[in-house]
Design an enzyme around this catalytic site. Structure first.
Site: not given
Lengths: 125, 363
Positions: B200, B204, B226-227, B270
C-alpha cells in the site's frame, strides 16, 4: 564446445562489422514487435517504463503537450483494459508511430546523475 | 471528517479496505491475494479447533486423528477442510507468484521479498503439519527431509540429531513439530500484514504494467464486491472438493500408522512439493540435491535484485518474455509429474534436463 565457441565468435563478428545490429534477443524482439500486446491499447514502448526516481524526473522534464498525450494514452489504455477490450486494429500502434519520446530525457537524467556522482567522488576536479 | 477517517483504529481499516485508491483495470489475477488471506483464516480457525482434539504424542496421535473423525462433532469435516485448505493455499500461492512473474510485480522489492519469505515459511508449516498424523508417509517424509540437513558439511549430523531430539525421528520430533506448526502460521500472519503494508506504500500494479495514477477507483465497492463474489465461487469449489474428493489429495500410505521398520515403496510428498522433490532427486550428489532444492525457491529472491536494473518489467513488453514464462510453467508441471514418478530411468534423465531448464528459464 569448440563448435559453440566458433558460432559465438562468428555472431560477435557479424555485430562488429554491422551486418547484424544489436544482440539476437533485440533482433528477435524487433521481429516479434507486431505481436506485443501493448500495441493493441495504443501505447508506445516508452509508456511502459516503470516509474522510478529517474523516470519520474524525466517525466517532469517532458514538454507539456508530450506529457499530456502520454497521460491520455495511459488513461485510454486502462479504460480499455478494465472493459476487457482493445482499440480497433486501424488505431493500433505501428512501428513508425513508436517514437522514443522519454528515453532521451531518461538518458539525460542518468548522465547528470553520473556527472554529479563523479564530481562528488572527486573524479572531475 | 467522517468517523471512518478520524478514528485512530478504524482509519487503518478504512485506508486498507474502503478508501484505498486502486487501479481501475485489475483482473481476476489480482484476486489471489485476498483469497490467500481467506484460506489463511480458514486454516487458522480449523487448525486451532483441531488442536483442541489432537494429541501430539507418537503413541496416540494417529488414534487421536481417528477420534477426531469418529467422536468429535463434525471433526471429519474440520480435518478434511484443513487438509484440502492446505492444497488450496498452495494452489493460490503458485497462481499469485505466477501473476507476479508475468506482470512484473517484483519491481516492489520489499513486497516481493516478504512474499517469498511467506512462501518459504508456508512450505515449512505444511511439512510440519503433514508429520502430525503420524502415518507412514508422515514418518518417512520427516525422515527424508530432516536427513537432508546431514548434507551440511561438519555440522550436518549434529544438526539432524538436534532437530530430531534423539537418534531418529520419534516422539520428541513430533512434539516440537506440533509446537512449530502451531507457531509458524502466526508468523505468516504478521508477515502478511507487513506484505500488505509495503504494497500500500506503492499501490497495486495492474495488468498493463503502466502507471495507473491517471485512473484510480476506490477499493469499496469495486474490489470489495469483486473479492466477495470470488469468495463465494471459491467456497463452492472448495466445499465441492472437500466433500466429494476430500481424500484425493491424501496418500494411501498415511492411513497406516507409522512403522520405523517398514519403508514405503514410494515415498513422495504432497503435490505442492513434487517439483522441488523432483529437483532434489534429479541431482546425483546429496549436497547438490539439497542445494538444488533450496535454490529452486531461493531463486525467486533474484527477481527483486535484478529488477532495480530494469526499465521495463513483466511480459507485456516482450513476446519473448511471455514465451519464457509459459515455458517455465510447462517445466513446473513436468517437474511436478516427475516428482511422483519412481526414481529410475528414464524419469531421472528427464528430471535432470527439466531441472536445468527450470533454472535456465528462471535466470
Amino acid at each position: 564446445m569448440a563448435h559453440l565457441k566458433a558460432t559465438l565468435a562468428f555472431g560477435r563478428k557479424l555485430v562488429e562489422t554491422g551486418v547484424v545490429k544489436g544482440s539476437a534477443s533485440q533482433g528477435l524482439n524487433k521481429a516479434l514487435f507486431p505481436l506485443s500486446k501493448y500495441l493493441k491499447y495504443g501505447l508506445l514502448t516508452d509508456d511502459l517504463m516503470k516509474e522510478n526516481e529517474i523516470v519520474r524526473e524525466a517525466l517532469r522534464r517532458l514538454p507539456g503537450d508530450v506529457f499530456h498525450e502520454r497521460q491520455f494514452r495511459l488513461t485510454r489504455a486502462i479504460n480499455l483494459s478494465s472493459g476487457k477490450s482493445v482499440l480497433p486494429e486501424s488505431e493500433w500502434t505501428t512501428a513508425e508511430q513508436d517514437v522514443s519520446y522519454l528515453k532521451p530525457f531518461v538518458e539525460q537524467v542518468v548522465n547528470e546523475q553520473k556527472e554529479r556522482d563523479d564530481w562528488n567522488a572527486g573524479k572531475l576536479h | 471528517m467522517t468517523f471512518r477517517k478520524s478514528h485512530p483504529l478504524i482509519k487503518i481499516v478504512n485506508s486498507t479496505l474502503v478508501d484505498l485508491p486502486s487501479p481501475a483495470n485489475l483482473s481476476v489475477n489480482w484476486n489471489y491475494g485476498s483469497l490467500l488471506g481467506l484460506v489463511l483464516v480458514i486454516q487458522l480457525v480449523s487448525g486451532i479447533v483441531l488442536a483442541t482434539r489432537f494429541s501430539g504424542h507418537s503413541d496416540i496421535s494417529f488414534d487421536s486423528v481417528i477420534s477426531i473423525y469418529q467422536d468429535s462433532n463434525y471433526g471429519w469435516l474440520l480435518r478434511l477442510v484443513h487438509s484440502t485448505g492446505a492444497s488450496f493455499f498452495f494452489l493460490f500461492i503458485y497462481l499469485h507468484i505466477g501473476r507476479g512473474l508475468y506482470y512484473g510485480s517484483y519491481i516492489y522489492p520489499e513486497v516481493w521479498n516478504i512474499g517469498v519469505l511467506i512462501y518459504l515459511i508456508l512450505m515449512g508449516t505444511a511439512f510440519l503439519g503433514y508429520v502430525l498424523p503420524w502415518g507412514q508417509m508422515s514418518y518417512w517424509a520427516a525422515t527424508v527431509i530432516t536427513n537432508l540437513l546431514s548434507a551440511i558439511p561438519w555440522l550436518g549430523s549434529i544438526l539432524v540429531e538436534w532437530v530430531w531430539g534423539g537418534f531418529a525421528v520419534g516422539n520428541p520430533t513430533l512434539t516440537r513439530f506440533f509446537a512449530l506448526h502451531y507457531l509458524l502460521p502466526f508468523v505468516v500472519t504478521a508477515l502478511v500484514i507487513l506484505h500488505i503494508f509495503y504494497l500500500h506504500l506503492y499501490g497495486s500494479s495492474n495488468p498493463l504494467g503502466v502507471s495507473s495514477n491517471t485512473n484510480k477507483v476506490s477499493f469499496h465497492y469495486y474490489y470489495s464486491v469483486k473479492d466477495l463474489y470470488v469468495y463465494f465461487v471459491f467456497f463452492f469449489i472448495f466445499m465441492f472438493f472437500t466433500l466429494k474428493y476430500g481424500y484425493s489429495f491424501m496418500d494411501a500410505e498415511n492411513f497406516i500408522p507409522a512403522n520405523p521398520l517398514v519403508t514405503p515403496t514410494h515415498i513422495q510428498p504432497e503435490w505442492y512439493f513434487l517439483f522441488a522433490y523432483a529437483i532434489l532427486r534429479s541431482i546425483p550428489n546429496k549436497l547438490g540435491g539439497v542445494l538444488g532444492l533450496v535454490l529452486a525457491v531461493m531463486v525467486l529472491f533474484l527477481f527483486s535484485i535484478s529488477s532495480t536494473q530494469l526499465l521495463f518489467s513483466g511480459t507485456i513488453y516482450s513476446p519473448l518474455a511471455r514465451l519464457t514464462f509459459w515455458s517455465l510453467v510447462s517445466v513446473f508441471f513436468l517437474l511436478t509429474w516427475l516428482g511422483s514418478c519412481p526414481a529410475e530411468s528414464p524419469y531421472t534423465e528427464v528430471a535432470l534436463a527439466s531441472t536445468i531448464a527450470y533454472f535456465s528459464l528462471m535466470v
